[in-house]
Design a protein around this motif. Structure first.
Motif, PDB file in Angstrom:
ATOM      1  N   GLU A 259      -0.950  -7.598 -60.506  1.00  0.00           N
ATOM      2  CA  GLU A 259      -0.963  -7.082 -61.876  1.00  0.00           C
ATOM      3  C   GLU A 259       0.093  -5.996 -62.068  1.00  0.00           C
ATOM      4  N   ASP A 265       0.477 -13.662 -67.185  1.00  0.00           N
ATOM      5  CA  ASP A 265      -0.023 -13.575 -68.552  1.00  0.00           C
ATOM      6  C   ASP A 265      -1.308 -14.387 -68.716  1.00  0.00           C
ATOM      7  N   ASP A 266      -2.148 -13.920 -69.634  1.00  0.00           N
ATOM      8  CA  ASP A 266      -3.375 -14.652 -69.940  1.00  0.00           C
ATOM      9  C   ASP A 266      -3.026 -16.064 -70.412  1.00  0.00           C
TER      10      ASP A 266
END
Length: 329
Positions: A259, A265-266
């Motif tokens: 992270e 990315d989501d």
């Protein structure tokens, strides 16, 4: 080379003569390496790796830090953005300016490249990054949760009726800092098709100078420069910074380190976390092998994360093996 700095010494890092005597004549003849600085917040969250063509960029870091870069033009990025940031930070640190602007001048682009230790072919890249920094600012947001005695906050309770037990305290800190107040340079067109660029004036903002004087990490600039990948530069700076604050050891879970350095990315393939973690481990091993052999680091065999152990600090603020990056220009 026609470069002037306000409130800034232009000498070697102070060296005690008694320390000098510890080095034999052969060691004294060796060329000193270069020491530079970067803001500590940029070791936990840094610039984008490539040109995002965006006016805003957000990166989550460790210790609850979120870094937001903004610019009406384009945010600084990549390998050369990091090198230029280090040079600007180094000037701010050694100037010891607090709540005061700092002017840095270069007679030509070649002078700036020489300080960056880059070939003239990189002039276009550095000029582009300088333009990005010229109108950019960064905001850092930090949230820290701690368990503290409620007595410390009795003034917030009516009639002093505070709880007689510990409470959870969330401290939120936000700062907004411009890199520069103004940037000026001249382009000379003599009709030959080969324009000359020079007379650079970079006015660092008071808040940037003050921030750097309090929150900067010394790094081996030559190593930082020679690490080609932006991710590798970030990992090296992070290792130096984290090692300095370690008392014993600390474990960083795989998801947290991904992270921080190569976030996914989501909505993206979750397997990318594994791919990115493998890339981070590869770079960390290379850094230990080639650039920071003293660092003590263990990679969990099950791929759950890495453990950092207290290690010798590669660069000290008054290290007699080093000269300031700005010294011999």
């Amino acid at each position: 080379m026609g470069r002037k700095k306000i409130n800034q010494t232009n000498s070697l890092v102070p060296i005690d003569n008694s320390i000098n005597e510890l080095f034999d004549s052969e060691a004294k003849r060796e060329k000193k390496r270069q020491i530079g600085y970067i803001p500590s917040f940029f070791t936990t969250a840094s610039l984008p790796f490539k040109n995002m063509h965006k006016q805003t960029f957000v990166r989550k870091g460790s210790n609850g830090v979120t870094l937001t870069l903004s610019s009406p033009k384009n945010v600084p990025y990549g390998r050369y953005g990091r090198l230029l940031l280090s040079i600007l930070t180094t000037h701010a640190v050694i100037s010891q300016s607090k709540n005061d602007s700092l002017m840095i001048e270069y007679a030509s682009l070649a002078d700036l490249l020489r300080e960056l230790q880059l070939p003239k072919q990189r002039g276009k890249d550095i000029k582009e990054q300088l333009e990005c920094f010229s109108s950019a600012a960064f905001t850092f947001d930090q949230e820290i949760r701690e368990v503290q005695s409620a007595y410390l906050f009795k003034d917030l309770y009516e009639d002093g009726n505070y709880p007689k037990k510990d409470v959870i305290v969330k401290t939120t800190t936000t700062g907004n800092i411009r890199f520069t107040t103004a940037v000026q340079y001249k382009e000379i067109d003599d009709g030959s098709g080969n324009k000359k660029t020079g007379h650079f004036k970079i006015l660092l903002s008071p808040e940037f100078c003050d921030f750097c004087s309090q929150h900067a990490v010394p790094i081996d600039y030559e190593i930082y420069k020679n690490i080609e990948s932006p991710i590798g530069k970030d990992l090296y700076a992070w290792l130096v910074f984290r090692n300095n604050g370690l008392k014993d050891s600390t474990f960083i879970p795989r998801d947290k380190i991904v992270e921080q350095f190569i976030p996914v990315d989501d909505g993206k393939d979750p397997n990318l976390v594994n791919v990115n973690y493998a890339r981070i481990v590869e770079l960390l091993k290379t850094i230990k092998e080639k650039y920071y052999p003293e660092v003590k680091i263990d990679f969990a065999k099950d791929g759950s994360g890495v453990t950092l152990f207290k290690s010798p600090t590669p660069v000290l603020k008054k290290d007699p093996r080093y000269a300031l990056i700005t010294t011999d220009i």
